[in-house]
Design an enzyme around this catalytic site. Structure first.
Site, short mmCIF file in Angstrom:
data_model
loop_
_atom_site.label_atom_id
_atom_site.label_comp_id
_atom_site.label_asym_id
_atom_site.label_seq_id
_atom_site.Cartn_x
_atom_site.Cartn_y
_atom_site.Cartn_z
N THR A 263 -19.75 71.05 5.06
CA THR A 263 -21.15 71.44 4.84
C THR A 263 -22.02 70.97 6.00
OG1 THR A 263 -21.59 69.42 3.56
CG2 THR A 263 -21.01 71.41 2.31
N ASP A 378 -16.90 44.94 10.20
CA ASP A 378 -17.36 46.32 10.10
C ASP A 378 -17.03 46.89 8.74
OD1 ASP A 378 -16.58 49.39 11.98
OD2 ASP A 378 -18.06 48.96 10.43
N GLU A 415 -19.11 56.25 5.91
CA GLU A 415 -19.60 56.26 7.29
C GLU A 415 -18.43 56.35 8.25
OE1 GLU A 415 -18.98 53.87 9.69
OE2 GLU A 415 -20.51 54.24 11.22
N GLU A 416 -17.36 55.62 7.93
CA GLU A 416 -16.23 55.56 8.85
C GLU A 416 -15.65 56.93 9.13
OE1 GLU A 416 -15.44 53.25 10.64
OE2 GLU A 416 -15.94 51.34 9.71
#
Lengths: 729, 729
Positions: A263, A378, A415-416
């Site tokens: 998308t 992280d 996010e990764e």
């Protein structure tokens, strides 16, 4: 005298005096700051500096340590049940802190290796059989190091590819592959396997470059030159030091787009139509795998072909780095991947503390929540820090603190994989966020060292950052030394005699959507290490390995969690400076200065090509100065005068957004100054459209991009002019 | 008693009383409406209705008449010296009226016929030579009718084309050409000349359709069926009536784009790069010419082929309307055009009366200034009206009136060529205008009749329009009858029992850029005639002919200029309602109602296709109601509460703008509800993307467009929710 008359006279006099007094008191004496004593004086009240002090002194390193330990005790990769579970943890905390909390989810395309069958790289010789078959998992040093997802490159397809040809392409930059092709010939690259070392550029681009040059598969590995700079013996690597041990492998996404791949442009809500995976060109098409240098060392020994030049050489012992070709000893190399694509739900958590005076202005702090393994650096260094920020603000709120503007906290999912959680959220709510967000402050990798705080931001935030930095103690430095003091010691621009703050954030974390789509003025900060002491290590060596565990942070990075504490104090007090100051402390003259630097960094063959842009920037500089000058005579007690001024500041950053982006396939890259260029051919400070045109060398395209950039700079100037005088004469 | 004690006691008592009184007066008595009596109470002051009355009663029909007479005494076509001269007239007037005035110019691509050689259509017979060669000019009836530009179709190329084939294609709609091709065969259309009658669709589309179907040239004419409905004898046409006489020819642009053809997207400033004419597909490529029906009648007699059906027939006497083919009597038809393209400067005039409280909000009134000939109706009826509006406001300003919000007045250049002046201005200042304009009110063709005021607007303006209409007298109606009263008599929606106001403005005038690019809530109004009395005339018959002279208006349209006066009063007082009301009087519930009507008008084969959109609209309706409900408990004395509420109203209309528009070639068509659809196949109320997809009949495309529309409606809902609760749960 007649007493009766006296008494009557006295009573009359007293009554008269009373009446006169009342009249004098009511009408005659201006209330000091008469406007301030009314019902609406608070609308323009100055920020209370006590709030900053209260906040700073309440942030506790110990709490962050406790939270980090807890949050990193369980895997929390995107899309699996732990995505929701970790979101619920944040949700509970933020509800406790008094925020209005929601957990919006998006169904997005993710990717996983197989739980039971690790991806493997196998080197076979025609005679001797298997020379090496990679383990597909990392060595375990630490009980903390719970079983987490095996090393893999997300979105690379499953499949088995093999070749008798193996090539080495340095860091996999476009110039590296181009050079390799010029040396060995394009034809020989077809159907080969290409091995590249991590570093310099995003791993997804390495895989795409290999794919573009015809490779059937790719292998990535971390060379000790970049990840174990002091050698690879056990005493020089984890778990003795914080450098990469031989089996450490860097996971990560190889998707070169942003947001849910299916998308683009629109959010992945339940009603949204989706693309098919096969039509998404930013998804990689060749099986690829990351491996440790221990195993890579074995494989690289079999490289054929000529030796590479010195700057292509890594530091693996007993390896002669060659361009490659047919593998020595008639060997063949195989990459076997069991990765699968899956559509999964990922969750963001959004918590809002509503502002009391201007609730339609948001100051946002955010970090992603998902990690490949346990993610102690992280991203969880930032998540733990963020939870302490909200804890303190929640306490202040209980004690009566009400922010002027709304404070918004965001815990992003996925996010990764490609900034997915933040991009989908921004795409969904762009009409709200675009109109209302002042700044987004990102806490991804809040701490990967304890030497100084490294900041990237929009130029306009510079002064506010300095102000915050002067209030916050520097970690592990003598009492009284502030973050600002440390900058002036070790991270100072000697020409301007100011701290170095980089302008322009890049595209590596969730601020990206805020830069490119929302148009707010954003900030990213990391307490980091002294590169000079670590042989100029690019990033911390254990990035995205299973060694990102709590003890990594406790032993090697921030033993007393003072760096985390400082990050919490700094980011939180900066947020308060932005939320509490009636007049937004954004310095637009800094933008003018930065624009001049950027245009001077552009490298055209004909310097006159840039004249319209230079003129526009000079005008902008002058208009900005006039704007600042006019603001000095602003009536700071008039709520509208400050609101109108603040609105112009908000409109400025948004003036740099091109609604069309960089074209139909990059319509989300809207920031005319700070979007990433398509070509990476030389280091550039800004104006990606012009940068790309210069690299492509087409004169008419350069002129066109200069004209467009000029247009946006002039548009920005018009937003700063007086309301009846914004038309260029 | 002892007098001395009494006196001392009295003095003490008096002093005490004075002191007590002062204290009581200063602290004890709340000022009535204490907030109102402070320095900043005016920030939330209610509109003073006296201003509306003063304005209305000051507008003078006689002034408008004088101005119209003067402005139409000289030609004022775009791009020639008269463009600047007419701009200077406006500039002087607005400076006199106390506005801050600028005259920004743009160098744009325009088009002109040859001053000395008229374009001609010539019919020749093989034996008899010229049967008719058109004059190329119109008959002069009137000394007012100064020599102005000859009839031509702007942007059609110069050249001479001829053919022995002439076809008649009704109104030149796509379905007409398609039908014609099905009857005579596509092949025979190639290289032919096609003649079409004016009406129904934009003339540029007629020419493009003919070009698309292979014509070498096109002829447009006004058939009496649409322009002289009571017959063509002198007593039934100009200058005896206001219908079209035989030599009347309609000038106009045949360019199907908007804004300067050579600078789509960006403004035609001095630094902007330009396209080459040859690459602009919205410029016509076949010589074409408009002629009067007197000459057309001669030509049409020579049409070959079969008779057309009844609905293709015009009312020219002695003409059998046929599809065409080889011309009778082995004739040939030639179109000879001497048009030329030229890059010329066109001027806008912008005048601003700065607001006193919220100067960063603009209420805009505008009209184009350029006319093909003398333009007494199009556009100068509106320009003269606008000058009276500014005159009155200027007087009020001299007498101390200061608007709350800024009032902006715009006189556009080159609208006739393609909305060029307004589009270039909007493209240049979109970052200012997009953030700040509340409404744009267009006065193009302010008056073409005196029966009722016909209005098109954004739904949210409905209530404010009604309020204004109730204050303004209806022209030529009994004393006391207002514009509103007239609506309820002759222009009422019988279902809702409210006046009919069309929602959605279309693309025919300068509001277009404000709808599509700026995102303000706009209005277009024309005092018009009773169609039923004029056999449902589409537009006034003398449109774009040289008969648009002052006496046309004086004799046939508005003898006492009362309709002009009403338009001045109505538009001006509406502007004041919008500028003076502290709370913007925009009714968003009207939008919800309108959206439901629009979605019900969409014609899908599978009704479930629209479910996501219906759901989104239902949610929007509910959210809008809740927003309105919450606003009832707003503290209207808090300047921020009303500002934040007003900002949400502003953001709503903008929530419907898709930054990408309808695609790379239509990126300026941004309004998801009100952009024009690409296909015109059936009458539609909105959602052009869905409309086009339905016409194309591709299921996946319909689903995609429904999803996108749903996204924008949901986005609009999010802008109306509470500031900490805008996220869908």
């Amino acid at each position: 005298m007649n007493s009766k008359f006296l008494i009557i006279g006295a009573l009359l006099g007293i009554s008269l005096a009373l009446g006169v007094g009342i009249i004098i008191g009511h009408f005659g004496i201006r209330k000091t700051n008469s406007s301030m004593s009314t019902k609406y004086a608070h609308l323009t009240r100055q920020a209370d500096p006590q709030n900053y002090q209260t906040f700073i002194s309440s942030v506790r390193a110990a709490n962050i340590e406790t939270d980090l330990k807890d949050l990193t005790s369980r895997p929390h990769i995107a899309g699996l049940p732990e995505d929701l579970e970790s979101a619920q943890v944040i949700e509970e905390r933020w509800k406790r802190d008094g925020l209005q909390v929601t957990k919006p989810k998006y169904n997005v395309l993710l990717s996983y290796p197989d739980d039971d069958r690790p991806n493997r790289v196998t080197l076979r010789s025609a005679d001797a059989g298997i020379i090496i078959e990679t383990e597909g998992v990392e060595h375990v040093y630490d009980p903390d190091q719970i079983k987490t997802v095996k090393p893999f490159l997300a979105y690379t397809p499953n499949g088995t590819v093999s070749s008798t040809k193996l090539f080495y392409a340095n860091y996999g930059q476009l110039e590296d592959l181009t050079h390799l092709a010029s040396v060995v010939g394009n034809a020989s690259l077809q159907g080969s396997i290409i091995i590249m070392r991590y570093g310099r550029i995003f791993r997804g681009d390495k895989v795409m470059h290999a794919q573009y040059f015809g490779a059937a598969g790719a292998i990535l590995y971390n060379d000790p030159s970049d990840y174990a700079p002091f050698g690879t013996t056990p005493d020089q690597v984890y778990d003795q030091k914080w450098y990469l041990p031989p089996s450490g492998a860097q996971r990560g996404s190889a998707y070169t787009g942003n947001g849910d791949p299916l998308t683009p442009i629109y959010p992945s809500t339940d009603y949204m139509t989706k693309l098919h995976e096969d039509s998404v060109n930013s998804l990689p098409r060749i099986p690829s795998q990351p491996i440790g240098y221990g195993e890579a060392q074995v494989i690289l020994k079999y490289l054929g072909g000529n030796e590479v030049p010195a700057d292509w050489r890594g530091t693996l012992s007993n390896v002669t780095y060659r361009y490659g070709g047919e593998l020595l000893n008639t060997s063949s190399i195989e990459v076997k991947s069991f990765n699968r694509l899956e559509r999964k739900d990922t969750y963001n958590v959004i918590g809002i503390m509503k502002g009391e005076i201007e609730p339609d202005r948001y100051i946002v702090i955010g970090n992603h929540r998902d990690a490949w393994s346990l993610g102690s650096v992280d991203p969880t260094s930032g998540t733990a820090t963020m939870l302490e920020i909200t804890r303190v603000l929640g306490e202040m709120h209980k004690n009566g603190f009400r922010p002027r503007r709304s404070l918004m906290f965001c815990s992003w999912g996925a996010e990764e994989y490609g900034l997915i959680g933040s991009i989908e959220y921004i795409q969904e709510y762009v009409k709200v966020l675009g109109a209302r967000i002042v700044s987004y402050m990102n806490l991804d990798i809040a701490v990967n060292g304890a030497y100084y705080v490294n900041i990237k931001s929009s130029p306009v935030l510079f002064d506010a950052i300095i102000k915050a930095a002067k209030m916050v103690p520097s970690a592990y430095d003598p009492d009284g030394q502030t973050v600002y003091d440390k900058w002036m010691k070790v991270h100072r621009n000697d020409i301007t005699n100011e701290p170095k703050i980089a302008f322009g954030l890049g595209s590596a974390s969730d601020y990206f959507g805020f830069d490119q789509i929302v148009g707010s003025s954003n900030y990213d900060a990391t307490y980091t290490f002294n590169r000079a002491e670590h042989k100029n290590l690019g990033s911390y060596a254990l990035y995205h390995t299973s060694y990102e565990v709590f003890s990594l942070v406790k032993k090697f990075i921030d033993p007393d969690f003072l760096a985390h504490q400082t990050m919490g104090q700094l980011t939180g007090v900066l947020a308060l400076i932005l939320s509490e100051s009636p007049i937004l402390p954004l310095n637009i003259s800094r933008y003018a200065f930065t624009l001049k630097e950027i245009v001077n960094s552009l490298n055209t063959s004909n310097p006159n090509d840039l004249d319209p842009l230079r003129d526009a920037i000079n005008e902008f500089s002058q208009v900005a100065d006039e704007f600042v000058e006019r603001s000095k005579s602003m009536d700071i007690e008039n709520p509208y005068e400050i609101r109108l001024y603040n609105d112009q500041l908000l409109q400025l950053e948004r003036a740099f957004l091109n609604p069309l982006g960089q074209g139909p396939n990059d319509s989300d890259m809207k920031h005319i100054i700070y979007a990433p260029p398509k070509t990476n051919a030389y280091a550039t400070m800004g104006f990606p459209g012009i940068t790309d045109a210069i690299v492509n060398g087409i004169k008419i395209e350069i002129a066109n991009q200069v004209a467009i950039a000029t247009f946006f700079i002039r548009g920005a100037s018009s937003t700063l002019k007086e309301f009846d005088k914004f038309i260029a004469t």
